[in-house]
Design a protein around this motif. Sequence first.
Motif, PDB file in Angstrom:
ATOM      1  N   ALA A 305      23.614  14.010  36.735  1.00  0.00           N
ATOM      2  CA  ALA A 305      24.357  12.734  37.453  1.00  0.00           C
ATOM      3  C   ALA A 305      23.574  11.513  37.671  1.00  0.00           C
ATOM      4  CB  ALA A 305      24.860  13.548  38.771  1.00  0.00           C
ATOM      5  N   VAL A 306      22.426  11.786  38.194  1.00  0.00           N
ATOM      6  CA  VAL A 306      21.473  10.566  38.410  1.00  0.00           C
ATOM      7  C   VAL A 306      21.276   9.890  37.228  1.00  0.00           C
ATOM      8  CG1 VAL A 306      19.045  10.066  39.277  1.00  0.00           C
ATOM      9  CG2 VAL A 306      20.382  11.690  40.327  1.00  0.00           C
ATOM     10  N   ARG A 307      20.939  10.401  36.050  1.00  0.00           N
ATOM     11  CA  ARG A 307      20.878   9.671  34.955  1.00  0.00           C
ATOM     12  C   ARG A 307      21.911   8.813  34.174  1.00  0.00           C
ATOM     13  NH1 ARG A 307      15.962  10.723  33.032  1.00  0.00           N
ATOM     14  NH2 ARG A 307      14.690  12.788  33.405  1.00  0.00           N
ATOM     15  N   ARG A 308      23.205   9.457  34.552  1.00  0.00           N
ATOM     16  CA  ARG A 308      24.359   8.791  34.164  1.00  0.00           C
ATOM     17  C   ARG A 308      24.836   7.462  35.220  1.00  0.00           C
ATOM     18  NH1 ARG A 308      28.561  13.138  32.858  1.00  0.00           N
ATOM     19  NH2 ARG A 308      29.988  11.319  32.210  1.00  0.00           N
ATOM     20  N   ALA A 309      24.649   7.875  36.373  1.00  0.00           N
ATOM     21  CA  ALA A 309      24.919   6.942  37.447  1.00  0.00           C
ATOM     22  C   ALA A 309      23.992   5.773  37.476  1.00  0.00           C
ATOM     23  CB  ALA A 309      25.418   7.626  38.870  1.00  0.00           C
ATOM     24  N   GLY A 310      22.756   5.993  37.462  1.00  0.00           N
ATOM     25  CA  GLY A 310      21.822   4.940  37.660  1.00  0.00           C
ATOM     26  C   GLY A 310      21.921   4.484  39.082  1.00  0.00           C
ATOM     27  N   PRO A 311      21.892   5.214  40.141  1.00  0.00           N
ATOM     28  CA  PRO A 311      22.098   4.984  41.605  1.00  0.00           C
ATOM     29  C   PRO A 311      21.106   4.204  42.320  1.00  0.00           C
ATOM     30  CG  PRO A 311      21.502   7.342  41.478  1.00  0.00           C
ATOM     31  CD  PRO A 311      21.441   6.748  40.301  1.00  0.00           C
ATOM     32  N   ALA A 312      21.362   3.452  43.273  1.00  0.00           N
ATOM     33  CA  ALA A 312      20.284   2.835  44.213  1.00  0.00           C
ATOM     34  C   ALA A 312      19.750   3.728  45.021  1.00  0.00           C
ATOM     35  CB  ALA A 312      21.002   1.707  44.913  1.00  0.00           C
ATOM     36  N   THR A 336      13.469   7.939  36.059  1.00  0.00           N
ATOM     37  CA  THR A 336      13.373   6.391  35.796  1.00  0.00           C
ATOM     38  C   THR A 336      14.608   6.358  34.737  1.00  0.00           C
ATOM     39  OG1 THR A 336      11.509   6.445  34.271  1.00  0.00           O
ATOM     40  CG2 THR A 336      11.175   5.786  36.579  1.00  0.00           C
ATOM     41  N   TRP A 337      14.878   4.846  34.628  1.00  0.00           N
ATOM     42  CA  TRP A 337      15.972   4.638  33.549  1.00  0.00           C
ATOM     43  C   TRP A 337      15.911   3.169  33.530  1.00  0.00           C
ATOM     44  CZ3 TRP A 337      17.130   7.292  38.143  1.00  0.00           C
ATOM     45  CH2 TRP A 337      17.634   6.374  39.196  1.00  0.00           C
ATOM     46  N   GLY A 338      16.528   2.573  32.361  1.00  0.00           N
ATOM     47  CA  GLY A 338      16.713   1.365  32.149  1.00  0.00           C
ATOM     48  C   GLY A 338      15.783   0.934  30.882  1.00  0.00           C
ATOM     49  N   VAL A 339      15.835  -0.402  30.516  1.00  0.00           N
ATOM     50  CA  VAL A 339      14.946  -0.732  29.301  1.00  0.00           C
ATOM     51  C   VAL A 339      13.774  -0.780  29.681  1.00  0.00           C
ATOM     52  CG1 VAL A 339      16.874  -2.476  28.409  1.00  0.00           C
ATOM     53  CG2 VAL A 339      15.087  -3.073  30.057  1.00  0.00           C
ATOM     54  N   ARG A 340      12.621  -0.403  28.668  1.00  0.00           N
ATOM     55  CA  ARG A 340      11.307  -0.479  28.822  1.00  0.00           C
ATOM     56  C   ARG A 340      10.587  -1.578  29.450  1.00  0.00           C
ATOM     57  NH1 ARG A 340       8.020   1.823  23.767  1.00  0.00           N
ATOM     58  NH2 ARG A 340       9.381   3.396  24.151  1.00  0.00           N
ATOM     59  N   GLY A 341       9.801  -1.602  30.404  1.00  0.00           N
ATOM     60  CA  GLY A 341       9.342  -2.948  30.836  1.00  0.00           C
ATOM     61  C   GLY A 341      10.036  -3.160  32.211  1.00  0.00           C
ATOM     62  N   ALA A 342      11.413  -2.854  32.364  1.00  0.00           N
ATOM     63  CA  ALA A 342      12.300  -3.039  33.628  1.00  0.00           C
ATOM     64  C   ALA A 342      12.798  -1.798  34.122  1.00  0.00           C
ATOM     65  CB  ALA A 342      13.258  -4.191  33.165  1.00  0.00           C
ATOM     66  N   ARG A 343      12.269  -0.791  33.856  1.00  0.00           N
ATOM     67  CA  ARG A 343      12.761   0.507  34.252  1.00  0.00           C
ATOM     68  C   ARG A 343      12.632   0.454  35.937  1.00  0.00           C
ATOM     69  NH1 ARG A 343      13.272   3.925  30.113  1.00  0.00           N
ATOM     70  NH2 ARG A 343      13.171   5.769  31.436  1.00  0.00           N
ATOM     71  N   THR A 344      13.821   1.297  36.352  1.00  0.00           N
ATOM     72  CA  THR A 344      14.049   1.501  37.759  1.00  0.00           C
ATOM     73  C   THR A 344      14.236   2.971  38.102  1.00  0.00           C
ATOM     74  OG1 THR A 344      15.269   0.594  39.497  1.00  0.00           O
ATOM     75  CG2 THR A 344      16.615   1.426  37.587  1.00  0.00           C
ATOM     76  N   ARG A 345      14.386   3.031  39.496  1.00  0.00           N
ATOM     77  CA  ARG A 345      14.207   4.601  39.956  1.00  0.00           C
ATOM     78  C   ARG A 345      15.071   4.288  41.587  1.00  0.00           C
ATOM     79  NH1 ARG A 345       8.696   7.186  40.359  1.00  0.00           N
ATOM     80  NH2 ARG A 345       8.385   5.884  38.556  1.00  0.00           N
TER      81      ARG A 345
END
Length: 386
Positions: A305-312, A336-345
């Motif tokens: 769920a976390v990987r698919r939703a990408g929550p704040a 973490t998720w997002g493009v390499r170099g701009a990944r977020t959590r």
Amino acid sequence: MPHRTPPPPASRRTARPSTTITVEATDPAPVSAAVTGDGDPAAVPDTPYGAALTTGAVARRLGVAPTTLRSWDRRYGIGPVHHEGAKHRRWTPADIAVLETMCRLTAAGVPPAEAARTARSAAVAPCGPPGAVAAAPAEAPTGPDAPPDGPADGPTSRPARPGNWGALPLGRVRPECRGLARAAVRLDSGAVDALLGEVLAAHGLVTAWDEVMMPALRAVGRKWETSGERYVEVEHLLSWHISSALRRVPARPVPPRPGPPVVVACAPGELHTLPLEALTAGLAERGVPVRMFGAAVPADALDEAVRRAGPAAVVLWSQSRTTAGRALVRRVGGMTWGVRGARTRATVMAAGPGWAGAPVEGAVQPTSLGEALRMLGALYGRDLPG
């Protein structure tokens, strides 16, 4: 907050949310009989029989629907002595004493017509002049020294029968909370719904949760603990109707580009969802995108769920230490998720009494519903008032 020894049935959420996302309600000042539910003493006139209440205020105090009071007046003559004009009923303390007797008798299974006759007879002063009415009973003692299992407000002459139900141990609470508890003990679902709707409209979600819903839920739980299996049905009914009321809280439209959502879930094995339902309602009311996953979310499902939703933010609720897995907090916080170099959590919020004790590394821990809403609002760069 202490918990029941018997585990809750898996088929139904229990009604014992905690003080970690909810704070103990500040004891309000005692409410005078001359004050309406809106707190406006000027709107309530003095009568020859004492200060009087409006029908709405009496309904909230007794935990019945206003339509029920009007029906009792029309059908059984259980009505106020004083009227303002042709329509406006004003209930004196003596009138309310009759209603309290009527409520206790009908809750004990006495047919309404018989209960009305008994209530009217009990109101006649035995040594007074014809038509005199007895003085209203003193309010039951409240606060820490109040007897936990004392009778409901009013005379103590209700029938001593096996099906008789006592008052809940509420202490000093808002009149709306006392009315809600009475309605729940009577299993009066219509009155419970009406009272919940009124308090949400009048005071807002956070106050309604902290000062009306939560004290009533705790009182039912305490009564259950000391009464064996009695009051389980009261707790389930109250829990169900609070859940329904929370889902009816109007949601603000989410902006076209809302940003990442808040993921809300119970820890694996955790069945208590009502506090998260209150938080979800508060976020939706404020236009924050939210994904609510409910009770006992397995760790792998939460990962997905976390990987698919990408929550704040991810809010993990735990009612007891047995479901408060700190390894799960580290696991979610490390995703973490997002493009390499701009990944977020995501920010992880550990909510509930299960996390009490040592601080939870890598997580924020709110102490009330209002604080949780403010913390989550800060992630969106705007204030979410409690």
